[in-house]
Write a protein that holds these residues in place. Sequence first.
Motif, PDB file in Angstrom:
ATOM      1  N   PRO A 227       0.832  -1.218   0.000  1.00  0.00           N
ATOM      2  CA  PRO A 227       0.000   0.000   0.000  1.00  0.00           C
ATOM      3  C   PRO A 227       0.862   1.262   0.000  1.00  0.00           C
ATOM      4  CG  PRO A 227      -0.764  -1.576   1.650  1.00  0.00           C
ATOM      5  CD  PRO A 227       0.578  -2.057   1.182  1.00  0.00           C
ATOM      6  N   ALA A 228       0.270   2.379  -0.392  1.00  0.00           N
ATOM      7  CA  ALA A 228       0.991   3.651  -0.394  1.00  0.00           C
ATOM      8  C   ALA A 228       1.543   3.960   0.989  1.00  0.00           C
ATOM      9  CB  ALA A 228       0.061   4.773  -0.862  1.00  0.00           C
ATOM     10  N   THR A 229       0.773   3.640   2.011  1.00  0.00           N
ATOM     11  CA  THR A 229       1.257   3.713   3.392  1.00  0.00           C
ATOM     12  C   THR A 229       1.318   2.289   3.916  1.00  0.00           C
ATOM     13  OG1 THR A 229       0.262   5.889   3.775  1.00  0.00           O
ATOM     14  CG2 THR A 229       0.832   4.581   5.717  1.00  0.00           C
ATOM     15  N   PRO A 230       2.512   1.731   4.093  1.00  0.00           N
ATOM     16  CA  PRO A 230       2.624   0.346   4.547  1.00  0.00           C
ATOM     17  C   PRO A 230       1.808   0.103   5.817  1.00  0.00           C
ATOM     18  CG  PRO A 230       4.752   1.158   3.857  1.00  0.00           C
ATOM     19  CD  PRO A 230       3.833   2.339   3.849  1.00  0.00           C
ATOM     20  N   THR A 231       1.127  -1.029   5.872  1.00  0.00           N
ATOM     21  CA  THR A 231       0.262  -1.320   7.015  1.00  0.00           C
ATOM     22  C   THR A 231       0.218  -2.813   7.309  1.00  0.00           C
ATOM     23  OG1 THR A 231      -2.002  -1.163   7.866  1.00  0.00           O
ATOM     24  CG2 THR A 231      -1.745  -1.371   5.484  1.00  0.00           C
ATOM     25  N   THR A 232       0.125  -3.153   8.591  1.00  0.00           N
ATOM     26  CA  THR A 232      -0.012  -4.555   8.990  1.00  0.00           C
ATOM     27  C   THR A 232      -1.472  -5.000   8.970  1.00  0.00           C
ATOM     28  OG1 THR A 232      -0.110  -3.945  11.337  1.00  0.00           O
ATOM     29  CG2 THR A 232       2.062  -4.451  10.409  1.00  0.00           C
ATOM     30  N   ASP A 233      -2.369  -4.105   8.584  1.00  0.00           N
ATOM     31  CA  ASP A 233      -3.783  -4.477   8.489  1.00  0.00           C
ATOM     32  C   ASP A 233      -3.994  -5.594   7.475  1.00  0.00           C
ATOM     33  OD1 ASP A 233      -4.373  -2.541  10.344  1.00  0.00           O
ATOM     34  OD2 ASP A 233      -5.152  -1.087   8.897  1.00  0.00           O
ATOM     35  N   VAL A 234      -3.030  -5.775   6.562  1.00  0.00           N
ATOM     36  CA  VAL A 234      -3.149  -6.823   5.544  1.00  0.00           C
ATOM     37  C   VAL A 234      -2.787  -8.197   6.097  1.00  0.00           C
ATOM     38  CG1 VAL A 234      -2.617  -5.171   3.717  1.00  0.00           C
ATOM     39  CG2 VAL A 234      -0.759  -6.511   4.738  1.00  0.00           C
ATOM     40  N   CYS A 235      -2.212  -8.243   7.290  1.00  0.00           N
ATOM     41  CA  CYS A 235      -1.745  -9.515   7.847  1.00  0.00           C
ATOM     42  C   CYS A 235      -2.908 -10.351   8.383  1.00  0.00           C
ATOM     43  CB  CYS A 235      -0.743  -9.272   8.963  1.00  0.00           C
ATOM     44  SG  CYS A 235       0.795  -8.513   8.393  1.00  0.00           S
ATOM     45  N   PRO A 236      -2.915 -11.641   8.101  1.00  0.00           N
ATOM     46  CA  PRO A 236      -4.008 -12.495   8.584  1.00  0.00           C
ATOM     47  C   PRO A 236      -3.956 -12.683  10.095  1.00  0.00           C
ATOM     48  CG  PRO A 236      -2.316 -13.818   7.531  1.00  0.00           C
ATOM     49  CD  PRO A 236      -1.956 -12.391   7.273  1.00  0.00           C
ATOM     50  N   LYS A 237      -5.098 -12.951  10.682  1.00  0.00           N
ATOM     51  CA  LYS A 237      -5.185 -13.213  12.109  1.00  0.00           C
ATOM     52  C   LYS A 237      -4.310 -14.408  12.473  1.00  0.00           C
ATOM     53  CE  LYS A 237      -8.526 -14.218  15.773  1.00  0.00           C
ATOM     54  NZ  LYS A 237      -9.966 -14.449  16.092  1.00  0.00           N
ATOM     55  N   GLY A 238      -3.586 -14.277  13.568  1.00  0.00           N
ATOM     56  CA  GLY A 238      -2.752 -15.375  14.024  1.00  0.00           C
ATOM     57  C   GLY A 238      -1.358 -15.394  13.447  1.00  0.00           C
ATOM     58  N   SER A 239      -0.978 -14.375  12.648  1.00  0.00           N
ATOM     59  CA  SER A 239       0.356 -14.373  12.033  1.00  0.00           C
ATOM     60  C   SER A 239       1.391 -13.612  12.865  1.00  0.00           C
ATOM     61  CB  SER A 239       0.295 -13.760  10.631  1.00  0.00           C
ATOM     62  OG  SER A 239      -0.173 -12.422  10.675  1.00  0.00           O
ATOM     63  N   GLN A 240       0.953 -12.777  13.813  1.00  0.00           N
ATOM     64  CA  GLN A 240       1.923 -12.029  14.617  1.00  0.00           C
ATOM     65  C   GLN A 240       2.564 -12.939  15.650  1.00  0.00           C
ATOM     66  OE1 GLN A 240       0.587  -8.281  16.171  1.00  0.00           O
ATOM     67  NE2 GLN A 240       2.511  -7.866  17.239  1.00  0.00           N
ATOM     68  N   ILE A 241       3.888 -12.841  15.781  1.00  0.00           N
ATOM     69  CA  ILE A 241       4.619 -13.703  16.706  1.00  0.00           C
ATOM     70  C   ILE A 241       5.277 -12.936  17.845  1.00  0.00           C
ATOM     71  CG2 ILE A 241       5.032 -15.517  15.008  1.00  0.00           C
ATOM     72  CD1 ILE A 241       7.834 -14.341  14.560  1.00  0.00           C
ATOM     73  N   GLY A 242       5.349 -11.597  17.748  1.00  0.00           N
ATOM     74  CA  GLY A 242       5.986 -10.856  18.823  1.00  0.00           C
ATOM     75  C   GLY A 242       5.979  -9.364  18.589  1.00  0.00           C
ATOM     76  N   ALA A 243       6.639  -8.638  19.513  1.00  0.00           N
ATOM     77  CA  ALA A 243       6.700  -7.183  19.432  1.00  0.00           C
ATOM     78  C   ALA A 243       7.922  -6.696  20.188  1.00  0.00           C
ATOM     79  CB  ALA A 243       5.430  -6.564  20.023  1.00  0.00           C
ATOM     80  N   GLY A 244       8.329  -5.445  19.922  1.00  0.00           N
ATOM     81  CA  GLY A 244       9.491  -4.881  20.598  1.00  0.00           C
ATOM     82  C   GLY A 244       9.673  -3.418  20.298  1.00  0.00           C
ATOM     83  N   ARG A 245      10.902  -2.946  20.416  1.00  0.00           N
ATOM     84  CA  ARG A 245      11.208  -1.530  20.188  1.00  0.00           C
ATOM     85  C   ARG A 245      12.649  -1.395  19.719  1.00  0.00           C
ATOM     86  NH1 ARG A 245      13.875   0.707  24.839  1.00  0.00           N
ATOM     87  NH2 ARG A 245      14.277  -0.952  26.366  1.00  0.00           N
ATOM     88  N   LEU A 246      12.991  -0.221  19.198  1.00  0.00           N
ATOM     89  CA  LEU A 246      14.373   0.041  18.801  1.00  0.00           C
ATOM     90  C   LEU A 246      14.687   1.515  18.952  1.00  0.00           C
ATOM     91  CD1 LEU A 246      14.955   1.606  15.843  1.00  0.00           C
ATOM     92  CD2 LEU A 246      13.873  -0.443  14.980  1.00  0.00           C
ATOM     93  N   ASN A 247      15.980   1.804  19.024  1.00  0.00           N
ATOM     94  CA  ASN A 247      16.501   3.169  19.002  1.00  0.00           C
ATOM     95  C   ASN A 247      17.525   3.259  17.882  1.00  0.00           C
ATOM     96  OD1 ASN A 247      15.068   3.991  21.363  1.00  0.00           O
ATOM     97  ND2 ASN A 247      16.600   2.950  22.611  1.00  0.00           N
ATOM     98  N   ALA A 248      17.546   4.391  17.181  1.00  0.00           N
ATOM     99  CA  ALA A 248      18.493   4.593  16.088  1.00  0.00           C
ATOM    100  C   ALA A 248      19.016   6.023  16.105  1.00  0.00           C
ATOM    101  CB  ALA A 248      17.828   4.300  14.747  1.00  0.00           C
ATOM    102  N   LEU A 249      20.129   6.215  15.391  1.00  0.00           N
ATOM    103  CA  LEU A 249      20.695   7.544  15.187  1.00  0.00           C
ATOM    104  C   LEU A 249      20.642   7.870  13.702  1.00  0.00           C
ATOM    105  CD1 LEU A 249      23.877   7.392  17.460  1.00  0.00           C
ATOM    106  CD2 LEU A 249      21.771   8.674  17.908  1.00  0.00           C
ATOM    107  N   ILE A 250      20.292   9.110  13.384  1.00  0.00           N
ATOM    108  CA  ILE A 250      20.279   9.576  12.004  1.00  0.00           C
ATOM    109  C   ILE A 250      21.236  10.760  11.921  1.00  0.00           C
ATOM    110  CG2 ILE A 250      18.859  10.456  10.122  1.00  0.00           C
ATOM    111  CD1 ILE A 250      16.448   9.160  11.465  1.00  0.00           C
TER     112      ILE A 250
END
Length: 252
Positions: free
Chosen positions: A97-120
């Motif tokens: 999609p023009a704006t990437p989204t996880t709404d397209v992912c089927p139910k039951g496909s998510q396996i985890g979550a987390g966070r990150l820090n970066a420098l630009i």
Amino acid sequence: MRSIRVLAVVALAALGPVAYATAQSSSTTVFTVGGTVSVHGGTKARPKPGGLSFRFDVSDPSGNQTPPVQTYSIMYEGGRLNTALIPGCKADAINAPATPTTDVCPKGSQIGAGRLNALIGSAGQPVSTASTCAATLQLFNGGRGHATLFVSSELATCPIALRQAIDMQYVTSGDMAGLKFTVPELLRHQVGLDITVTHADATLRTIVVRKRGRKVGYIESTGCKDATRDLVVTFTDETGASFPAKASVGKC
């Protein structure tokens, strides 16, 4: 308009207790990895399902921004992923999609979550001259032989609103198994600036599915020959130089 995209990286850790290991490059970059798990034991014939958490940190003791990492390989001993067990959500589908989204992912496909820090900013320059970016992570099964990482950030915590899915390949080598991927040029450099991930952590939950009368885990412990589990994370920079960080992460 599609948002400018930036890499976030996180992946599986060894199936072992809390552990940390460091590797240092000739340019003084220090790589530190660690992980925890919720299960021990198991064999290839009788594996045990479980969950895990993973983290890594990248830094320069002199206080400068580190160069971007081009390829990541995260390998663990005595475990496996059953990527055909649950529905998959491919990175290409999220990014379509023009704006990437996880709404397209089927139910039951998510396996985890987390966070990150970066420098630009500019590699080799003081960290104080770079902009910081905090982002959230979602991890999905990517289908047979793959996992998918989705990174997103808001302007309140990052100079750029990011939405990007990254494909990771599941690989095995002997008793080691894990994820490996190469970061495209577009995700290492933007508008003349370097993008470097300084910290990432994630938790992959225990997922169990009953299959043919028995319980099968998405993540499974299969045991180790020496009863001690190893974790090897290899960071490869843009010159092709590789820096492995290895840790024995306790009882297998």
